[in-house]
Design a protein around this motif. Structure first.
Motif, PDB file in Angstrom:
ATOM      1  N   ILE A 143       0.880  -1.176   0.000  1.00  0.00           N
ATOM      2  CA  ILE A 143       0.000   0.000   0.000  1.00  0.00           C
ATOM      3  C   ILE A 143       0.912   1.221   0.000  1.00  0.00           C
ATOM      4  O   ILE A 143       1.934   1.254   0.674  1.00  0.00           O
ATOM      5  N   ASP A 191      -1.321   3.700   2.240  1.00  0.00           N
ATOM      6  CA  ASP A 191      -0.775   3.606   3.598  1.00  0.00           C
ATOM      7  C   ASP A 191      -0.772   5.029   4.145  1.00  0.00           C
ATOM      8  O   ASP A 191       0.035   5.848   3.718  1.00  0.00           O
ATOM      9  N   GLY A 240       8.761  -4.105  -3.537  1.00  0.00           N
ATOM     10  CA  GLY A 240      10.076  -3.694  -4.030  1.00  0.00           C
ATOM     11  C   GLY A 240      11.138  -4.196  -3.063  1.00  0.00           C
ATOM     12  O   GLY A 240      10.852  -4.467  -1.892  1.00  0.00           O
ATOM     13  N   ASP A 287      13.324  -2.790  -1.447  1.00  0.00           N
ATOM     14  CA  ASP A 287      13.548  -1.946  -0.270  1.00  0.00           C
ATOM     15  C   ASP A 287      12.666  -2.307   0.914  1.00  0.00           C
ATOM     16  O   ASP A 287      12.982  -1.970   2.051  1.00  0.00           O
ATOM     17  N   TRP A 345      14.636  -2.081  -8.749  1.00  0.00           N
ATOM     18  CA  TRP A 345      14.322  -0.656  -8.877  1.00  0.00           C
ATOM     19  C   TRP A 345      14.705  -0.118 -10.237  1.00  0.00           C
ATOM     20  O   TRP A 345      15.694  -0.541 -10.832  1.00  0.00           O
ATOM     21  N   TRP A 346      13.941   0.858 -10.694  1.00  0.00           N
ATOM     22  CA  TRP A 346      14.240   1.541 -11.952  1.00  0.00           C
ATOM     23  C   TRP A 346      15.155   2.737 -11.706  1.00  0.00           C
ATOM     24  O   TRP A 346      14.997   3.450 -10.715  1.00  0.00           O
TER      25      TRP A 346
HETATM   26  N1  MSP Z   1       3.927   2.211   2.441  1.00  0.00           N
HETATM   27  C1  MSP Z   1       5.039   1.340   2.218  1.00  0.00           C
HETATM   28  C2  MSP Z   1       4.569  -0.077   1.932  1.00  0.00           C
HETATM   29  C3  MSP Z   1       3.679  -0.684   2.962  1.00  0.00           C
HETATM   30  S1  MSP Z   1       3.146  -2.265   2.489  1.00  0.00           S
HETATM   31  C4  MSP Z   1       2.438  -2.912   3.820  1.00  0.00           C
HETATM   32  C5  MSP Z   1       5.878   1.846   1.057  1.00  0.00           C
HETATM   33  N2  MSP Z   1       5.289   2.657   0.193  1.00  0.00           N
HETATM   34  S2  MSP Z   1       5.998   3.408  -1.031  1.00  0.00           S
HETATM   35  O1  MSP Z   1       4.966   4.228  -1.606  1.00  0.00           O
HETATM   36  O2  MSP Z   1       7.166   4.075  -0.587  1.00  0.00           O
HETATM   37  O3  MSP Z   1       6.563   2.373  -2.049  1.00  0.00           O
HETATM   38  C6  MSP Z   1       5.852   1.361  -2.617  1.00  0.00           C
HETATM   39  C7  MSP Z   1       6.563   0.593  -3.697  1.00  0.00           C
HETATM   40  O4  MSP Z   1       7.135   1.402  -4.727  1.00  0.00           O
HETATM   41  C8  MSP Z   1       7.668  -0.298  -3.176  1.00  0.00           C
HETATM   42  O5  MSP Z   1       7.415  -1.614  -3.623  1.00  0.00           O
HETATM   43  C9  MSP Z   1       8.906   0.272  -3.819  1.00  0.00           C
HETATM   44  O6  MSP Z   1       9.860  -0.711  -4.058  1.00  0.00           O
HETATM   45  C10 MSP Z   1       8.369   0.826  -5.106  1.00  0.00           C
HETATM   46  N3  MSP Z   1       9.295   1.775  -5.694  1.00  0.00           N
HETATM   47  C11 MSP Z   1       9.572   3.042  -5.277  1.00  0.00           C
HETATM   48  N4  MSP Z   1      10.524   3.561  -6.113  1.00  0.00           N
HETATM   49  C12 MSP Z   1      10.890   2.654  -7.046  1.00  0.00           C
HETATM   50  C13 MSP Z   1      11.706   2.659  -8.206  1.00  0.00           C
HETATM   51  N5  MSP Z   1      12.475   3.669  -8.549  1.00  0.00           N
HETATM   52  N6  MSP Z   1      11.678   1.540  -8.992  1.00  0.00           N
HETATM   53  C14 MSP Z   1      10.852   0.476  -8.730  1.00  0.00           C
HETATM   54  N7  MSP Z   1      10.071   0.452  -7.671  1.00  0.00           N
HETATM   55  C15 MSP Z   1      10.218   1.436  -6.692  1.00  0.00           C
HETATM   56  O7  MSP Z   1       7.016   1.478   0.952  1.00  0.00           O
END
Ligand code: MSP
Length: 519
Positions: A12, A51, A263, A265, A294-295
């Motif tokens: 989320i 979230d 992801g 991270d 990651w991109w």
């Molecule tokens: N809120 C938490 C997740 C809670 S799940 C119970 C969170 N949110 S987030 O908005 O920061 O990120 C969500 C997703 O976006 C992650 O899976 C993260 O890996 C992905 N990405 C963020 N930047 C990214 C890139 N540059 N490339 C690929 N995916 C990346 O973490």
């Protein structure tokens, strides 16, 4: 017969930021897998959402000068809009500020507390608001102006406050046993090894409440504390399945989830903390967590400060929705990091969609429009080369399914494209344009074989490019009812004489603006 079920989730998304390519990527991968499973006869639940609690969101709302709920409402809507724009087929969209979720998190907390896994203490240590994560001193690096930084580059601050702790230290052995008994729990394998060595390194108890800000779910019985945002956030996966009603039909049907897509991270939260919380509450852990890469953008890390954030809506606008979906899934071995290059997307669009699949269909269908009375031709006896192409087409679904069951989305697409390639080579060798004069019956067999290959390609492409695949199936005269995987191969062969509508190109070439001007 009860239907097979499949429950797949995206993380989320934090509402402190607007959606970018990373969010679109995680959700797109889930959408492709969800669509594939539905077409394959599964009863699918595909969940995404936002979230919304935590210090980071509280601060972002403050900076925007609005109250946190109003702030969340607005940004959460932009994630729904992204889902609409990307044509995601999610069945539910959860928000952690919804009453169903608050009830579920408090119930889980009480269950974990009742099992003796939560105690009150004091937390003193480093916290990164940006990551909403605690770090050990030895994990930190020195940043500019004496600022300490987390390994992710996020600034950390020293916090000292009363806190509830989850007895994570008691779960190390049980987690290791669980990983061993469930070798497919963490994928890819390299990530699994990382998690195992982290757990083997020893787990410390985890601070699971905060008192210095308010924007969170209150701890039952001690409202001075709000829950740690990850305890709150991870629970969304069971909330949507119906928790705390573990006797509900949906919970029984969908929990444990088949796949949490995340992801790299945020793997540790999903593969270490989450199964420990669940086991402490005597609930089943999910079946799998897959961590993708990651991109970067033209070789550079994507960051707001560099100003190189890729907006998925801009990609759709420029390259087209179906093309963007195809590129993101095709370009990078799923699980690895990937680099976004303009030249890369243009080349995939032109060589694989326009010249590849598009041209194959266009050549074949226009030929039928002119030479077989705009109807499916009548096949005669099959030659060896026809049998070979059909065999490759008929086995495509099984090969794609096996790859997708390991989330090897790129491999599935490679198989798909290999068939496009094989069919284009076949048409060149079989040369129906020559047969038109020399052997019209043979020409019909060749065209029928090609149409069959295109039909399988289009049915399977529905998972990746649903709109274009539907247009293709319309042009093949395949009814809506005959588009699921139950109609693949011999089950749904095209019938001679079925009328074919006027063919229309489905995959235009992408011409760069500069080239257009020069033209
Ligand atoms: N809120 C938490 C997740 C809670 S799940 C119970 C969170 N949110 S987030 O908005 O920061 O990120 C969500 C997703 O976006 C992650 O899976 C993260 O890996 C992905 N990405 C963020 N930047 C990214 C890139 N540059 N490339 C690929 N995916 C990346 O973490």
């Amino acid at each position: 017969m009860t239907r097979k079920t499949y429950y797949i989730t995206t993380p989320i998304y934090y509402v402190n930021d607007k959606p970018h390519i990373g969010h679109a990527y995680t959700s797109l991968a889930c959408d492709v897998l969800a669509r594939f499973k539905r077409l394959d006869g599964y009863d699918v639940m595909f969940l995404t959402g936002t979230d919304e609690h935590g210090q980071k969101v509280e601060k972002a709302a403050e900076a925007a000068g609005v109250d946190p709920q109003a702030f969340c409402d607005k940004v959460s809507q932009s994630f729904r809009d992204l889902a609409g724009a990307m044509n995601f087929s999610n069945d539910d969209f959860i928000r952690t500020t919804e009453p169903r979720h608050v009830k579920s998190v408090q119930a889980l907390w009480q269950k974990v507390a009742a099992s003796g896994n939560i105690y009150l203490g004091h937390y003193e240590g480093w916290y990164a608001v940006r990551d909403e994560a605690f770090y050990q001193e030895d994990e930190l690096q020195d940043g500019p102006n004496g600022q300490k930084l987390a390994p992710t580059g996020a600034p950390v601050e020293w916090v000292k406050e009363p806190s509830y702790f989850f007895k994570l230290s008691a779960w190390g052995e049980k987690l290791l046993k669980f990983y061993e008994e469930n070798p497919g729990f963490i994928l890819p394998a390299s990530r699994r090894n990382e998690v195992i060595s982290f757990v083997k390194g020893g787990l410390k108890d985890l601070s699971v409440s905060r008192t210095t800000f308010k924007w969170g779910i209150p701890v039952p019985g001690d409202e001075a504390h709000v829950m740690y945002v990850w305890f709150d956030a991870l629970t969304n996966y069971i909330t949507a399945a119906g928790y705390p009603d573990t006797g509900s039909d949906s919970y029984k049907k969908f929990w444990p989830a088949d796949l949490h897509m995340v992801g790299k991270d945020i793997l540790r939260f999903h593969a270490v903390y989450w199964p420990a919380f669940l086991m402490a509450a005597d609930l089943a852990p999910p079946k799998r967590v897959f961590a993708h890469g990651w991109w970067t953008n033209e070789g550079q890390k994507i960051s707001k400060s560099l100003g190189n954030v890729i907006d998925p809506l801009a990609l759709i606008e420029e390259f087209g929705l179906e093309q963007t979906r195809y590129f993101l899934m095709r370009e990078v071995p799923f699980g690895n990091d990937g680099d976004f290059r303009r030249a890369g997307i243009v080349s995939r669009i032109n060589s694989e969609l326009a010249n590849g699949f598009g041209n194959l269909a266009q050549r074949t269908l226009s030929f039928c429009a002119k030479n077989t009375n705009a109807a499916v031709p009548t096949p005669g006896p099959l030659a060896e080369m026809d049998e070979a192409l059909l065999a490759e087409a008929d086995s495509l679904a099984d090969r794609m399914r096996a790859a997708l069951d390991d989330q090897a989305i790129h491999t599935a697409l490679q198989y798909w494209f290999d068939l496009v390639d094989a069919a284009n080579k076949y048409i060149d060798v079989a040369a129906p344009w020559t047969l038109r004069k020399t052997d019209p019956a043979r020409m019909e067999t060749v065209l029928w074989t090609l149409l069959e290959a295109i039909r399988q390609l289009a049915i399977l492409a529905q998972a990746i490019m649903p709109n274009s695949a539907a247009k293709m199936l319309d042009q093949l005269g395949v009814s809506e009812a005959a588009r699921s995987f139950a109609h693949l191969g011999e089950m749904g062969r095209l019938r001679a004489g079925t009328p074919l509508p006027t063919p229309q190109g489905v995959f235009p070439r992408h011409v760069e603006a500069a080239a257009k001007e020069g033209a």
